[in-house]
Every structure is written in structure tokens, then in C-alpha cells.
Design an enzyme around this catalytic site. Structure first.
Site, mmCIF file in Angstrom:
data_model
loop_
_atom_site.group_PDB
_atom_site.id
_atom_site.type_symbol
_atom_site.label_atom_id
_atom_site.label_comp_id
_atom_site.label_asym_id
_atom_site.label_seq_id
_atom_site.Cartn_x
_atom_site.Cartn_y
_atom_site.Cartn_z
ATOM 1 N N HIS A 1 0.802 -1.232 0.000
ATOM 2 C CA HIS A 1 0.000 0.000 0.000
ATOM 3 C C HIS A 1 0.831 1.276 0.000
ATOM 4 C CE1 HIS A 1 0.805 -0.200 4.354
ATOM 5 N NE2 HIS A 1 0.559 1.096 4.370
HETATM 6 C C1 UD1 Z 1 -2.297 5.814 5.556
HETATM 7 C C2 UD1 Z 1 -1.008 6.345 6.195
HETATM 8 C C3 UD1 Z 1 0.075 5.283 6.117
HETATM 9 C C4 UD1 Z 1 -0.405 3.972 6.717
HETATM 10 C C5 UD1 Z 1 -1.711 3.550 6.084
HETATM 11 C C6 UD1 Z 1 -2.232 2.354 6.818
HETATM 12 C C7 UD1 Z 1 -0.593 8.775 5.978
HETATM 13 C C8 UD1 Z 1 0.152 9.802 5.238
HETATM 14 N N1 UD1 Z 1 -0.527 7.523 5.471
HETATM 15 O O1 UD1 Z 1 -2.018 5.593 4.187
HETATM 16 O O2 UD1 Z 1 1.201 5.717 6.858
HETATM 17 O O3 UD1 Z 1 0.579 2.991 6.501
HETATM 18 O O4 UD1 Z 1 -2.675 4.621 6.206
HETATM 19 O O5 UD1 Z 1 -3.188 1.634 6.114
HETATM 20 O O6 UD1 Z 1 -1.219 9.074 6.967
HETATM 21 N N2 UD1 Z 1 -9.316 4.960 1.211
HETATM 22 C C9 UD1 Z 1 -10.557 4.402 1.138
HETATM 23 N N3 UD1 Z 1 -11.183 4.073 2.300
HETATM 24 C C10 UD1 Z 1 -10.632 4.263 3.518
HETATM 25 C C11 UD1 Z 1 -9.366 4.852 3.582
HETATM 26 C C12 UD1 Z 1 -8.703 5.194 2.434
HETATM 27 O O7 UD1 Z 1 -11.105 4.203 0.051
HETATM 28 O O8 UD1 Z 1 -11.261 3.926 4.537
HETATM 29 C C13 UD1 Z 1 -8.609 5.281 -0.061
HETATM 30 C C14 UD1 Z 1 -8.886 6.680 -0.564
HETATM 31 O O9 UD1 Z 1 -8.931 6.618 -1.945
HETATM 32 C C15 UD1 Z 1 -7.646 7.437 -0.130
HETATM 33 C C16 UD1 Z 1 -6.564 6.386 -0.194
HETATM 34 O O10 UD1 Z 1 -7.203 5.169 0.167
HETATM 35 O O11 UD1 Z 1 -7.386 8.530 -0.951
HETATM 36 C C17 UD1 Z 1 -5.413 6.661 0.746
HETATM 37 O O12 UD1 Z 1 -5.854 6.865 2.082
HETATM 38 P P1 UD1 Z 1 -4.982 7.756 3.115
HETATM 39 O O13 UD1 Z 1 -5.550 7.657 4.472
HETATM 40 O O14 UD1 Z 1 -4.756 9.112 2.554
HETATM 41 O O15 UD1 Z 1 -3.576 7.074 3.070
HETATM 42 P P2 UD1 Z 1 -3.182 5.551 3.129
HETATM 43 O O16 UD1 Z 1 -2.544 5.190 1.835
HETATM 44 O O17 UD1 Z 1 -4.332 4.745 3.612
HETATM 45 N N1 UDP Z 2 -4.063 -5.711 8.807
HETATM 46 C C1 UDP Z 2 -5.329 -6.280 8.872
HETATM 47 N N2 UDP Z 2 -5.944 -6.632 7.708
HETATM 48 C C2 UDP Z 2 -5.361 -6.495 6.484
HETATM 49 C C3 UDP Z 2 -4.066 -5.924 6.442
HETATM 50 C C4 UDP Z 2 -3.455 -5.532 7.607
HETATM 51 O O1 UDP Z 2 -5.878 -6.458 9.960
HETATM 52 O O2 UDP Z 2 -5.979 -6.847 5.468
HETATM 53 C C5 UDP Z 2 -3.413 -5.284 10.059
HETATM 54 C C6 UDP Z 2 -2.072 -5.915 10.333
HETATM 55 O O3 UDP Z 2 -2.199 -7.139 11.033
HETATM 56 C C7 UDP Z 2 -1.384 -4.841 11.165
HETATM 57 C C8 UDP Z 2 -1.933 -3.536 10.591
HETATM 58 O O4 UDP Z 2 -3.134 -3.895 9.922
HETATM 59 O O5 UDP Z 2 -1.763 -4.950 12.525
HETATM 60 C C9 UDP Z 2 -0.954 -2.900 9.639
HETATM 61 O O6 UDP Z 2 -1.565 -1.852 8.984
HETATM 62 P P1 UDP Z 2 -1.064 -1.274 7.589
HETATM 63 O O7 UDP Z 2 -0.229 -2.283 6.896
HETATM 64 O O8 UDP Z 2 -2.266 -0.739 6.900
HETATM 65 O O9 UDP Z 2 -0.204 -0.005 8.035
HETATM 66 P P2 UDP Z 2 1.317 0.235 8.432
HETATM 67 O O10 UDP Z 2 1.650 -0.657 9.576
HETATM 68 O O11 UDP Z 2 2.150 0.001 7.218
HETATM 69 O O12 UDP Z 2 1.345 1.686 8.797
#
Ligand code: UD1
Ligand code: UDP
Length: 367
Positions: free
Chosen positions: A209
Site C-alpha cells: 500500500h
Molecule cells: C495511511 C497512512 C500510512 C499507513 C496507512 C495504513 C498517511 C500519510 N498515510 O495511508 O502511513 O501505513 O494509512 O493503512 O497518513 N481509502 C478508502 N477508504 C478508507 C481509507 C482510504 O477508500 O477507509 C482510499 C482513498 O482513496 C484514499 C486512499 O485510500 O485517498 C489513501 O488513504 P490515506 O488515508 O490518505 O492514506 P493511506 O494510503 O491509507
Molecule cells: N491488517 C489487517 N488486515 C489487512 C491488512 C493488515 O488487519 O488486510 C493489520 C495488520 O495485522 C497490522 C496492521 O493492519 O496490525 C498494519 O496496517 P497497515 O499495513 O495498513 O499499516 P502500516 O503498519 O504500514 O502503517
């Protein structure tokens, strides 16, 4: 005495669950404070947010700002405005932020400008990669944090090198691992297990991601092709993050052994992690969970802010050249992956350690 706990994105929910548990039990035993659980709404899909509250028994948030998605600046600004508005109605005495997402940085700035002390859980980790939004969030948050709760000695060293006084740094361990320890005997076999007749240690679990890996469709396609071509037809289970889904929808990719799913619940995802032959990921939190479960983990990134998962754990940082899959998966297939150990204080007791420090901060005022 009011403590704010901030959570906005998937990994935050897993990190705050044990903290909220510990606070609740200390309050039930007479600790004279109250807390507000503040959900910024950065993540909002049922599968990215509420399912974690249900599964992990996290209480309903006191308030959900419902910010949703946006550009870096618009999301950060919207969170800041909402939190400032809340503080104008009622100030808190301490703001606890976790991790490194936009919600973490946004709320720490607002709290600090309102003269509220900031405690950062998972302080001090550094990737040294300033192209990552998370690294900027970490550095800014730590530059205004008052109390630093760390997961590793290297995080403590980073903070000291940046001039933080040692008596403000508390090496307490990892709250994400508290959650794993609590739920490790309650992990749930997902429906896909029977649908595909999966067998223990005979499938690959994949998550991607990071913007640098998934935002450009040709790059994402090539990575998936290389993984599939070198997988010896082993089933690959790929729970797809919503950010990645948007890009996946722009191209065709068909391999018999590549199985996409929605983002999984915590209990099902970690069941799959526990029994995987190998996990391929660019997540931070997942490298910690594989380390604790002793599962081989290939991190498809150039840097990691969690070096102990490599030096102590089962993780290898392999860079972002997709050609690496021509060789790296063979080490797993040959059964030659390194074994690892569990880092110090990743033992399920971190939230209790944080609570003992918090009591000194807010009740005895001795720190
Ligand atoms: C965010 C965090 C990242 C973390 C990740 C965990 C920042 C800068 N990034 O990244 O550090 O590792 O979360 O998963 O804070 N979207 C949906 N539904 C949701 C959430 C997001 O559709 O519930 C889609 C939207 O299109 C959005 C994109 O995902 O634009 C990115 O979401 P965003 O929260 O901006 O960043 P992440 O890539 O999720
Ligand atoms: N996780 C989950 N379901 C998924 C993918 C991840 O429950 O389909 C959990 C995973 O076990 C961990 C956390 O989400 O506890 C990690 O989140 P993510 O990879 O989104 O973010 P990051 O740690 O890179 O910020």
C-alpha cells in the site's frame, strides 16, 4: 484531568486498543482521570475502521471528525481544524498520539499550540527517507512531543541523537504486539481458507500500500507479475488496501494462483500471517507481527524504520527492484530462511508500562 487518545487509520486502531483497555481498567480501579477517544475519520470504510473496533473491543469513539480522504495538506488541515474546534469547547490535559499517520502529526501540532502536553507512542523510529509522508509526520511529531514512548533501543538512540533529554524517553515496547499477544489464541480462519483448500505453510500472503509501490500502475503490475512468475504456482492471498484497489482497477492481471480479497479483519489476517509460508509486504506493522510469530517476511521497500525486525526478527529488506523475486523466494522454498527472535519488551505488557509512566506524569507530577 482529561486525556485525549487520537486514532485515524487502520494501524492506529490496533495500537490504541491495549492503551484504552489499560486506561479503562485503571479508571475502574480508582484512577481519577477521564479520556476522550478521538477518531479523526482518516480511514472510514467498514473494513478499514469499524471492524477493528468491533473485533478488538475498542469502545465507540467519543467523537469521529469524519475527515475522510484528501490530499496530504487538505486531510491534515481538516483534522487540525476539527481538533482545534474540539479543544476550544473543552481542553484536555494530555494528548496521546500513536504511529506516524497524518492524524498523528495534525493532532500533535494542534495540542501543542494549545499548550497541551503531547505523548507519542512509537516515537523515534526513522526510515531516513524524506519521500515518505510518514517520515515527515514522525519528525514533526517528535519535534514537539513532551513524552516519548519507544518500541526499540534504536528509536531511543535516534531521539537522543536529535537532542531529546533521556528522562523524557521511555522504552516501553510495542502496543501493536500487546494486541497480538492478547488475541493470538483467538485468531480466526477466514472463509478463503476452505474455498481454496489452503494448507499451513503452503501459501504466500501479500500486502502492498505504500504510494511508492502502488501509485504507478505499470510498477504495481510488474511487481505482481514478478511475484506470480516466481511463485511456483503457490497460492498468493492478497488482501487489497483501498489505495491499491484504485490502481489495480486500471489494468488487467490474471494468474491462477493470485487471489485478491478485501482488506481483512485483524483476526483473520493474522491467522493467515501465522500460517503463511512467507509474507511479502511494504507495511510497517506487519513486519513486527511476522517477527513475533517467527514467519519469514520479505519487505519490498528500500528502507525500514523498524531495523530490529531485520537484525533480530525474520524480516529481510529487499529493495524495490521486482527482479529480486527471481531469487529471494527460492530461499523460502528451499527452507533456508533465517530464524529470528522477539525484540526486547515486545511481550504484551507495553500498555501497562505506559500507564505507569502516565500516572507519574499526570497524578504524581514527578516527570
Ligand atoms: C495511511 C497512512 C500510512 C499507513 C496507512 C495504513 C498517511 C500519510 N498515510 O495511508 O502511513 O501505513 O494509512 O493503512 O497518513 N481509502 C478508502 N477508504 C478508507 C481509507 C482510504 O477508500 O477507509 C482510499 C482513498 O482513496 C484514499 C486512499 O485510500 O485517498 C489513501 O488513504 P490515506 O488515508 O490518505 O492514506 P493511506 O494510503 O491509507
Ligand atoms: N491488517 C489487517 N488486515 C489487512 C491488512 C493488515 O488487519 O488486510 C493489520 C495488520 O495485522 C497490522 C496492521 O493492519 O496490525 C498494519 O496496517 P497497515 O499495513 O495498513 O499499516 P502500516 O503498519 O504500514 O502503517
Amino acid at each position: 484531568m482529561i486525556i485525549d487518545i487520537i486514532a485515524g487509520a487502520r494501524p492506529n486502531f490496533i495500537k490504541i486498543a491495549p492503551l484504552v483497555d489499560a486506561l479503562k481498567s485503571h479508571i475502574a480501579n480508582g484512577l481519577n482521570i477521564s479520556y476522550r477517544l478521538i477518531h479523526t475519520g482518516q480511514h472510514y470504510d467498514e473494513k478499514m475502521s469499524s471492524q477493528f473496533f468491533k473485533e478488538l473491543g475498542i469502545p465507540e469513539p467519543t467523537i469521529n471528525f469524519g475527515i475522510g480522504s484528501g490530499s496530504q495538506a487538505s486531510q491534515t488541515a481538516a483534522i487540525m481544524l476539527s481538533y482545534e474546534n474540539l479543544l476550544l469547547v473543552q481542553k484536555s490535559n494530555l494528548c496521546i498520539v500513536v504511529g506516524d499517520v497524518n492524524s498523528t502529526m495534525a493532532c500533535s501540532i494542534v495540542a501543542k499550540k494549545n499548550n497541551i502536553k503531547v505523548a507519542h507512542v512509537e516515537a523515534g523510529i526513522r526510515s531516513r527517507d524524506m519521500t515518505m509522508p510518514e517520515e515527515i509526520n514522525r519528525i514533526i511529531t517528535d519535534s514537539i512531543t513532551d513524552y516519548f514512548f519507544t518500541t526499540s533501543q534504536s528509536a531511543c538512540d535516534n531521539l537522543r541523537a536529535e537532542g531529546v533529554a533521556s528522562d523524557k524517553i521511555f522504552f516501553v515496547g510495542n502496543t501493536m504486539i500487546d494486541t497480538l499477544v492478547k488475541f493470538k489464541d483467538h485468531l480466526k480462519r477466514p472463509p478463503i481458507w476452505n474455498e481454496l483448500n489452503l494448507q499451513k505453510k503452503e501459501y504466500i500472503l501479500l500486502t502492498l500500500h505504500r504510494p511508492s509501490n502502488v501509485d504507478v500502475s505499470e510498477n504495481l503490475k510488474l511487481v505482481l507479475e514478478k511475484i506470480c512468475e516466481n511463485s511456483k504456482n503457490t497460492p498468493i492471498i492478497f488482501p487489497v488496501h483501498p489505495r491499491t484497489l484504485k490502481v489495480l482497477e486500471t489494468f488487467e492481471i490474471n494468474y491462477n494462483n493470485l487471489h485478491f480479497t478485501e482488506p481483512m479483519g485483524y483476526l483473520e489476517f493474522n491467522f493467515l500471517t501465522k500460517h503463511a509460508m512467507v509474507v511479502i509486504t511494504d507495511s510497517g506493522g506487519i513486519t513486527e507481527e511476522t517477527t513475533v510469530m517467527g514467519v519469514p517476511c520479505i519487505t519490498f521497500r528500500e528502507t525500514t524504520e523498524r531495523p530490529e525486525t531485520v537484525s533480530i526478527g525474520t524480516n529481510e529488506l529487499v529493495g524495490t527492484n521486482p527482479e529480486i523475486f527471481n531469487s529471494i523466494l527460492n530461499i523460502v522454498f528451499d527452507g533456508k530462511w533465517k530464524r529470528g527472535n522477539i525484540p526486547d519488551k515486545w511481550d504484551g505488557k507495553t500498555a501497562e508500562r505506559i500507564l505507569s509512566v502516565l500516572k507519574k506524569i499526570i497524578i504524581d507530577k514527578s516527570i
